[in-house]
Design an enzyme around this catalytic site. Structure first.
Site, PDB file in Angstrom:
ATOM      1  N   ASP A  86      29.699  -2.053  81.126  1.00 54.96           N
ATOM      2  CA  ASP A  86      29.678  -3.274  80.325  1.00 54.96           C
ATOM      3  C   ASP A  86      29.652  -2.924  78.839  1.00 54.96           C
ATOM      4  OD1 ASP A  86      28.921  -6.040  79.448  1.00 54.96           O
ATOM      5  OD2 ASP A  86      28.621  -6.339  81.580  1.00 54.96           O
TER       6      ASP A  86
ATOM      7  N   HIS B  15      26.234  -9.199  76.092  1.00 49.56           N
ATOM      8  CA  HIS B  15      26.746  -9.331  77.460  1.00 49.56           C
ATOM      9  C   HIS B  15      26.162  -8.271  78.405  1.00 49.56           C
ATOM     10  CE1 HIS B  15      29.933  -9.269  80.620  1.00 49.56           C
ATOM     11  NE2 HIS B  15      30.130 -10.528  80.289  1.00 49.56           N
TER      12      HIS B  15
ATOM     13  N   SER C 148      30.711 -13.450  85.020  1.00 47.73           N
ATOM     14  CA  SER C 148      30.026 -12.230  84.573  1.00 47.73           C
ATOM     15  C   SER C 148      28.554 -12.239  84.964  1.00 47.73           C
ATOM     16  CB  SER C 148      30.082 -12.121  83.053  1.00 47.73           C
ATOM     17  OG  SER C 148      31.336 -11.673  82.626  1.00 47.73           O
TER      18      SER C 148
END
Ligand code: NAG
Ligand code: NAG
Ligand code: NAG
Ligand code: NAG
Ligand code: NAG
Ligand code: NAG
Ligand code: NAG
Ligand code: NAG
Ligand code: NAG
Ligand code: NAG
Length: 732
Positions: free
Chosen positions: A144, A200, A521
């Site tokens: 990620d 994220h 996600s």
């Protein structure tokens, strides 16, 4: 490079729409016309004398014209599979593609980034049984944007030394310290470290395997305990996304390392926005080599919904996750001057202290340079005109600055079911509610209103597949149902990076350690955490057994055609990790089955040999893709035939009670499909015993092209229910 528009804020659907326009960067192109390509060469030869790098250099030497190796070779893959990334001209690329040992040559593409009530909602709560000893030996690999290592979610308090099997390293860079929770870190982004500068990666990693952290909220909203699926497990962090992009070459490098480092599960919440064949998709390639080493890869379905056939995560050897809602809904109310209250879908952390402000319509607040349609959508605002007022906008939240206004009420056309974090006081209303505001606005001389701070309400319709979640069918292999499963992905509160604003707007000055984010996600690490949880009870289970256990125990979801909510939205159903630790029977597939699958869809013998790295070859008659031993059953029927008969072959392994008898039940969703199972009873005498059965699906009418008919079969021994969806797709 192929990806000038690459940016990092893609976790919200809305962001994909807007920020890609407003923040596009043009990265400088190399000084010659070479582009970066991946040269994929399959498995590493078992010959101990083979040196991958020497081989890559010698391949390059054979083709390079007017460039030296050092300038061309970007990266070698040599730990878990064979290949390299290099800068090549068109001619050089053609030549390499024809060389012996090369499976595919494809451009280095840019991938996109596609929490904590949610775990309670799916049944993993404080009193769930756990085996902490084994859980702490499980290593979750997260590919990620890196993580924020100081987050309380990644504290190593109470953790012992890393598991003995760990072969990785802490190479996160000068400002990144590992600990006994984050046992490994690698960074593939030039001039960066594994530290998360986006939010994220911290969010996904803490959702999968973060610690319990009490008293977390988003400015008082959604207060509770933040936690991952396996709080005692270890994290290995692979930063594949830089501040500007997520290139294939980094994704492959991370798989190459993670598999060799010894991770158990890989969670990757990234995707590419167009369809790629299995041998050109770094996630499919990496997942395949992971599978060979017993590592299950979990991938997000993508945020391309509710459009049908928008899903791009398709390989049968990995698990693809759709996103759905939880029973905790975040709303943001609007109170109009006439006393009417409307319920909006926005995460609004701001309070107007109960004061009502004048409303102004986008057109009236536009600056002199604004086109009419842009004006009603509030794309170009005149700061003087909005001063002290609440702005009404006919479209998405889309202003790139907001200086003197009080707040925004907007019409939520896209993703009306998903509240996003906005940078100013706001409420996003469904079309019909926005029209109520507009007619009030029209009907009075001094329209005014108030936007309230968000509150949480219970949503008894949950789980619903989120509108943004990518839908099937599978355009590459229609006989494999994708997505595989759905998990919470709407308004998930989890760790974040304090370097960026929670709305991703640069003019939003707020900074948080935990934020609320939506997307597939966020659903992906829920399944990764659940798979790790199941593995902590069955450390020796194959990746396909873990996947099967999660799929066949998933809770049923309603089919709601108006929401595009059917098997193409939720796969086998809504994840239920506690049931998954005792599935009764599992559908397993191994490397050989996937190789046969690739034979069945036309991969040549030569490619197959390279992919598998062994002397494997295709069988005389390759099995059809529908007969891969998959936990769901799917087939495409060509419409011109008025009636159809389809046979599926399946094999199940007993992992429940040694002496047990399973009977099959067919659950029909309509009267189109006539489903027969032979035999109808499976009797087992021992554990790990396997039985085969056939499913015949008949119909005497076909439906319109692109539509589906579905059913399920359930094997039950009185204790376990092993459920598989059957989906028939009609096409021209
Ligand atoms: C955890 O698993 C280990 C190994 O299977 C076993 O020895 C131990 O008793 C288990 N502990 C609990 C609490 O179930
Ligand atoms: C990385 O940093 C070096 C030194 O500051 C600079 O010369 C180089 O251009 C940077 N590379 C990228 C890709 O930003
Ligand atoms: C609301 O009150 C708080 C605390 O008094 C103040 O800081 C804030 O600026 C006020 N907000 C508005 C919009 O008046
Ligand atoms: C903004 O509005 C003011 C007053 O209504 C006007 O004087 C000014 O020209 C406008 N500015 C722009 C950039 O449109
Ligand atoms: C409000 O008035 C405008 C112009 O008079 C009109 O175009 C619009 O349809 C009206 N909207 C509503 C919801 O009544
Ligand atoms: C975030 O965490 C840091 C360190 O734990 C703390 O100093 C800071 O106050 C926190 N920020 C917020 C907004 O809670
Ligand atoms: C592949 O086949 C060759 C020749 O039959 C044999 O020597 C070799 O050991 C085989 N390799 C593997 C990995 O089975
Ligand atoms: C359609 O019918 C033809 C001829 O009967 C048959 O060969 C074919 O398998 C059928 N195709 C499907 C998808 O049912
Ligand atoms: C297995 O089940 C059968 C029938 O239910 C029973 O007769 C038999 O004793 C059982 N065997 C064992 C070992 O439990
Ligand atoms: C399933 O079908 C295959 C091929 O048609 C056949 O060989 C096999 O015997 C069948 N299995 C059962 C359990 O009926």
């Amino acid at each position: 490079m192929a990806n000038p528009g690459a940016i990092m804020f893609f976790h919200l659907l809305i962001s994909i729409f807007m920020l890609s326009l407003s923040l596009s960067k043009c990265t400088a192109i190399e000084n010659d016309d070479r582009k970066e390509y991946i040269v994929y060469m399959g498995s590493l030869p078992e010959d101990g004398l083979y040196s991958p790098t020497a081989n890559h250099i010698s391949l390059l030497q054979g083709v390079l014209q007017g460039s030296n190796i050092e300038k061309s070779l970007v990266r070698s893959y040599k730990r878990s599979f064979n290949g390299f990334a290099a800068k090549l001209t068109d001619t050089e690329k053609q030549k390499i593609a024809e060389m012996k040992g090369v499976i595919s040559v494809f451009p280095n593409r840019n991938y996109q980034l596609h929490t904590t009530r949610s775990w309670d909602f799916i049944g993993l709560n404080e009193i769930t049984k756990r085996n902490l000893t084994i859980e702490s030996d499980i290593i979750m690999g997260v590919l990620d944007t890196g993580v924020w290592p100081e987050s309380h979610s990644f504290s190593d308090e109470g953790f012992g030394p890393p598991p003995k099997k760990w072969k990785g390293a802490c190479k996160g860079g000068s400002d990144f310290k590992c600990n006994k929770k984050i046992i490994g870190a690698r960074n593939y982004a030039v001039n960066e470290t594994a530290r998360d500068i986006d939010g994220h990666g911290s969010h996904t990693a803490s959702t999968a395997a973060g610690n319990h952290v009490n008293g977390i909220s988003f400015f008082g909203i959604a207060e509770g305990t933040a936690k991952g699926g396996v709080p005692s497990a270890r994290l290995a962090v692979y930063k594949v996304c830089s501040a500007v992009d997520c290139p294939s070459s980094s994704i492959l490098a991370a798989f190459d390392d993670a598999i060799a480092d010894g991770v158990d599960i890989i969670s990757i919440s990234l995707g590419f926005n167009s369809l790629l064949h299995y041998d050109e998709d770094p996630i499919a390639i990496g997942a395949f080599h992971g599978l060979k080493k017993g590592v299950l890869t979990i991938n997000s379905a993508g945020n391309g919904g509710p459009t049908v056939a928008s899903i791009k995560s398709l390989a049968p050897w990995m698990m693809t996750v759709a996103a759905s809602s939880t029973d905790r809904q975040i709303i943001s109310k609007v109170v109009l001057g006439n006393g009417k209250t409307l319920v909006g879908n926005t995460v609004n952390s701001f309070t107007l202290n109960g004061t009502s402000f004048p409303l102004i319509y986008g057109k009236a607040a536009a600056n002199n340079f604004c086109a009419a349609e842009d004006a009603s959508a509030c794309i170009c605002i005149n700061d003087t005109a909005v001063k002290g007022k609440i702005l009404l906008c006919d479209f998405l939240f889309e202003t790139d600055s907001f200086n003197h206004g009080v707040g925004i009420i907007n019409k939520k056309v896209v993703s009306p079911d998903t509240p996003f974090v906005d940078p100013v006081p706001s409420s996003g209303l469904r079309v019909e509610d926005y029209d109520v505001v507009k007619s009030y606005f029209n009907s009075t001389e001094n329209p005014h209103g108030l936007i309230l701070k968000s509150e949480v309400i219970k949503d008894s319709t949950a789980p619903r597949v989120a509108s943004f979640s990518s839908r099937g069918s599978n355009l590459l292999t229609p006989d494999i149902l994708k997505p595989d499963i759905t998990a919470p992905g709407v308004d998930i509160l989890a760790a974040y990076s304090p370097l960026v604003s929670p709305s991703s707007y640069s003019y939003d000055a707020r900074r948080v350690n935990y934020s609320i984010v939506s997307g597939t996600s966020m659903a992906c690490p829920h399944v990764a955490g659940a798979a790790a949880y199941v593995k902590s009870f069955h450390p020796d289970w194959s990746p396909s057994a873990l996947k099967s256990s999660l799929m066949t125990t998933a809770s049923a979801m309603d089919i709601i055609e108006s929401l595009n909510q059917n098997e193409y939205g939720f796969g086998a159903g809504h994840i239920n990790p506690v049931e998954a630790i005792d599935p009764g029977l599992v559908y397993e597939s191994f490397e050989e089955d996937y190789i046969n699958f690739l034979c069945g869809i036309g991969y040549t013998k030569e490619k197959i040999k390279l992919v598998s790295g062994e002397n494997s070859t295709c069988p005389k008659v390759s099995p059809q893709p529908k007969d891969l031993n998959y936990p769901s059953l799917s087939h495409q029927v060509i419409q011109s035939n008025g009636s159809f008969t389809i046979d599926f072959h399946r094999r199940v392994k007993n992992v429940g009670i040694a002496n047990s008898t399973y009977r099959v039940k067919v659950i029909s969703n309509n009267n189109i499909l006539d489903v027969k199972v032979v035999p109808e009873v499976l009797s087992f005498k021992s554990l790990n015993e396997e039985k085969t059965f056939n499913v015949t699906v008949k119909g005497d009418q076909v439906l319109g092209a692109g539509t589906t008919a579905s059913s399920s079969i359930v094997w039950s021994d009185g204790t376990h229910s092993v459920k598989s969806p059957i989906v028939i797709l009609f096409s021209i």
